[in-house]
Design an enzyme around this catalytic site. Structure first.
Site, PDB file in Angstrom:
ATOM      1  N   ARG A 151     -17.178  -4.710   3.328  1.00 40.31           N
ATOM      2  CA  ARG A 151     -17.514  -5.962   4.022  1.00 40.31           C
ATOM      3  C   ARG A 151     -18.653  -5.635   4.969  1.00 40.31           C
ATOM      4  O   ARG A 151     -18.480  -4.925   5.960  1.00 40.31           O
ATOM      5  CB  ARG A 151     -16.311  -6.510   4.787  1.00 40.31           C
ATOM      6  CG  ARG A 151     -16.567  -7.836   5.500  1.00 40.31           C
ATOM      7  CD  ARG A 151     -15.326  -8.277   6.260  1.00 40.31           C
ATOM      8  NE  ARG A 151     -15.578  -9.445   7.080  1.00 40.31           N
ATOM      9  CZ  ARG A 151     -15.309 -10.694   6.715  1.00 40.31           C
ATOM     10  NH1 ARG A 151     -14.797 -10.938   5.515  1.00 40.31           N
ATOM     11  NH2 ARG A 151     -15.543 -11.704   7.523  1.00 40.31           N
ATOM     12  N   GLN A 183     -13.465 -14.617  -1.826  1.00 41.92           N
ATOM     13  CA  GLN A 183     -13.161 -15.928  -1.256  1.00 41.92           C
ATOM     14  C   GLN A 183     -13.259 -17.010  -2.320  1.00 41.92           C
ATOM     15  O   GLN A 183     -12.406 -17.902  -2.405  1.00 41.92           O
ATOM     16  CB  GLN A 183     -14.132 -16.239  -0.111  1.00 41.92           C
ATOM     17  CG  GLN A 183     -13.929 -17.603   0.533  1.00 41.92           C
ATOM     18  CD  GLN A 183     -12.576 -17.725   1.208  1.00 41.92           C
ATOM     19  OE1 GLN A 183     -12.270 -16.965   2.109  1.00 41.92           O
ATOM     20  NE2 GLN A 183     -11.765 -18.679   0.777  1.00 41.92           N
ATOM     21  N   ARG A 232      -6.012 -15.534  -0.866  1.00 41.13           N
ATOM     22  CA  ARG A 232      -6.843 -14.332  -0.778  1.00 41.13           C
ATOM     23  C   ARG A 232      -6.026 -13.112  -1.193  1.00 41.13           C
ATOM     24  O   ARG A 232      -6.529 -12.206  -1.872  1.00 41.13           O
ATOM     25  CB  ARG A 232      -7.369 -14.150   0.655  1.00 41.13           C
ATOM     26  CG  ARG A 232      -8.436 -15.141   1.087  1.00 41.13           C
ATOM     27  CD  ARG A 232      -9.768 -14.869   0.412  1.00 41.13           C
ATOM     28  NE  ARG A 232     -10.267 -13.545   0.711  1.00 41.13           N
ATOM     29  CZ  ARG A 232     -10.959 -13.228   1.809  1.00 41.13           C
ATOM     30  NH1 ARG A 232     -11.223 -14.152   2.716  1.00 41.13           N
ATOM     31  NH2 ARG A 232     -11.404 -12.007   1.989  1.00 41.13           N
ATOM     32  N   HIS A 272     -19.674 -13.993  -1.462  1.00 38.54           N
ATOM     33  CA  HIS A 272     -18.293 -13.779  -1.004  1.00 38.54           C
ATOM     34  C   HIS A 272     -17.372 -14.062  -2.193  1.00 38.54           C
ATOM     35  O   HIS A 272     -16.617 -15.033  -2.208  1.00 38.54           O
ATOM     36  CB  HIS A 272     -17.987 -14.732   0.155  1.00 38.54           C
ATOM     37  CG  HIS A 272     -16.851 -14.321   1.019  1.00 38.54           C
ATOM     38  ND1 HIS A 272     -16.006 -13.289   0.694  1.00 38.54           N
ATOM     39  CD2 HIS A 272     -16.391 -14.813   2.213  1.00 38.54           C
ATOM     40  CE1 HIS A 272     -15.092 -13.156   1.647  1.00 38.54           C
ATOM     41  NE2 HIS A 272     -15.309 -14.059   2.570  1.00 38.54           N
ATOM     42  N   CYS A 298     -12.902 -21.735   4.552  1.00 41.20           N
ATOM     43  CA  CYS A 298     -12.599 -20.314   4.384  1.00 41.20           C
ATOM     44  C   CYS A 298     -12.040 -19.676   5.656  1.00 41.20           C
ATOM     45  O   CYS A 298     -11.514 -18.565   5.587  1.00 41.20           O
ATOM     46  CB  CYS A 298     -13.831 -19.567   3.894  1.00 41.20           C
ATOM     47  SG  CYS A 298     -15.288 -19.790   4.922  1.00 41.20           S
ATOM     48  N   ASP A 318     -17.759 -24.820   6.070  1.00 40.95           N
ATOM     49  CA  ASP A 318     -17.697 -23.516   6.720  1.00 40.95           C
ATOM     50  C   ASP A 318     -18.343 -23.663   8.103  1.00 40.95           C
ATOM     51  O   ASP A 318     -18.971 -24.691   8.398  1.00 40.95           O
ATOM     52  CB  ASP A 318     -18.438 -22.477   5.866  1.00 40.95           C
ATOM     53  CG  ASP A 318     -18.198 -21.046   6.327  1.00 40.95           C
ATOM     54  OD1 ASP A 318     -17.340 -20.829   7.209  1.00 40.95           O
ATOM     55  OD2 ASP A 318     -18.880 -20.135   5.815  1.00 40.95           O
TER      56      ASP A 318
END
Length: 316
Positions: free
Chosen positions: A111, A141, A301, A138, A273, A233
C-alpha cells in the site's frame, strides 16, 4: 471448494485490467463461497505455513485488518512492515528489497502512493505482488465493491453504477471493474478532476469484450438518472491535503444527498470505500440511511482479499 479452470498461482494483482473477465468472475465467485464457508464455521487452512509480507507507506484501517485477519483465517501468517521498517526509506533499491523479501515470504502486499513502486516490485519479486492501493488503482477495493453489488443486485448485467467525485484511484478501479464484468459505469467529476485519460481509454478498450458502457460527465444530476448504485469517495485524498480549500469549492455541487438522488432508481444502493467525511462528499442521512451498504462493502474487503490470497498463493 469447487475446482477451477483458472490457475492464478503466482500471479500479481496490480490492476483488474490485467485480468480477464472470466478471472475476475472467478475471484468474486470464490470470495462469495469463502464468505459463506466462514459464516458457516467451515475452517479453510489452505495457506497453512504461508507468510504474507505487508508493506505500508501510509496509514490504513480496513486494508491492514482485513489482510491480517484473512491470512489468519486461512492458516497463514502476516508480517506488517512500515516504511520505517524497510531499508527502502534509507535508499535501498526496490530491486534489492523485492528480491530479498521473496526469499522470506510467499507473497508481498503493498500500500503506497506511486503505482510505479508496485510495478517495480512486481518486476523484481519472485512471489506474487498484490496492490493494496496506489495513486492509480485500488483493485482489492473494486473487488469488494463488485461482491457487494452482486449480493444486493444479483448481477452486473443491466446495472448502472454512478461514481460522483474525484477521478482518483477508486474511480479508475471502478472503470476496470465495469469493463471486466459488463456493468455500466459513469464517472461524474468537476472540470480538472476527471479520471486519467490513459486509464480511461484502457478501460474503454477492455469494455469492448463485455459490452460495458463507460462514460464521463461533469453533471452529477444528469449522471444519477436511472442509477442502481451510487458511489462516492472523499474529495481530498491522502497526499492532496494542501488542495483541500480548492477542492471543497470545486466539489460543492457534487455532494451525494437526498436531493441529488431523486432521479436514481428507488432501490439504489449507496457505496463508499471509507473513511467518509459526513457533510462533505455525502450527507449523513444517505450514508447512514436505508440504501447504504457501506458496512457490507467494508466487510467484503476481507472475503475478496482471502480469495486473491488463495488464488495466487495456495500452490506457490
Amino acid at each position: 471448494m469447487q475446482e477451477t479452470a483458472f490457475d492464478l498461482t503466482g500471479r500479481d494483482l496490480l490492476t483488474l485490467l490485467d485480468y480477464s473477465p472470466e478471472e475476475v468472475a472467478y475471484l468474486l465467485e470464490q470470495a462469495k463461497q469463502l464468505k459463506v464457508d466462514h459464516k458457516s464455521g467451515i475452517s479453510d487452512k489452505r495457506l497453512a505455513g504461508k507468510s504474507l509480507g505487508m508493506i505500508f507507506e501510509n496509514a490504513s484501517t480496513r486494508t491492514r485488518v482485513s489482510f491480517e485477519v484473512g491470512m489468519t483465517q486461512l492458516g497463514g501468517h502476516s508480517l506488517f512492515l512500515s516504511s520505517r521498517d524497510l531499508q527502502i526509506g534509507r535508499g535501498e533499491p526496490i530491486k534489492d528489497t523485492a528480491n530479498v523479501l521473496s526469499r522470506y515470504v510467499d507473497a508481498i502486499m503493498i500500500r503506497t502512493n506511486s503505482h510505479e513502486v508496485v510495478s517495480e516490485f512486481a518486476t523484481h519479486a519472485t512471489v506474487p505482488v498484490i496492490n493494496a492501493l496506489t495513486d492509480s488503482y485500488h483493485p482489492c477495493q473494486a473487488l469488494a465493491d463488485g461482491l457487494t453489488i452482486l449480493e444486493h443486485k444479483g448481477t452486473f448485467k443491466g446495472v448502472k453504477l454512478v461514481y460522483i467525485g474525484d477521478g482518483n484511484n477508486v474511480a479508475h478501479s471502478l472503470l476496470a471493474l465495469g469493463a471486466k464484468t459488463g456493468m455500466d459505469v459513469t464517472i461524474a467529476s468537476p472540470e480538472g478532476h476527471e479520471v486519467d485519460s490513459e486509464i480511461y481509454n484502457k478501460a474503454k478498450k477492455a469494455a469492448e469484450k463485455t459490452g460495458a458502457k463507460l462514460e464521463q460527465c461533469q453533471d452529477p444530476q444528469l449522471a444519477v438518472v436511472g442509477a442502481d448504485v451510487i458511489y462516492t469517495d472523499v474529495w481530498t485524498s491522502m497526499g492532496f491535503e494542501s488542495e483541500q480549500a480548492e477542492r471543497l469549492s470545486a466539489f460543492a455541487a457534487f455532494q451525494v444527498n437526498e436531493e441529488l438522488l431523486k432521479n436514481a432508481k428507488p432501490d439504489y444502493i449507496f457505496l463508499h470505500c471509507l473513511p467518509a467525511h459526513r457533510g462533505e462528499e455525502v450527507s449523513t442521512d444517505i450514508i447512514d440511511g436505508i440504501h447504504s451498504a457501506v458496512y457490507d462493502q467494508a466487510e467484503n474487503r476481507l472475503h475478496v482479499q482471502k480469495s486473491v490470497l488463495v488464488a495466487t498463493m495456495s500452490n506457490s
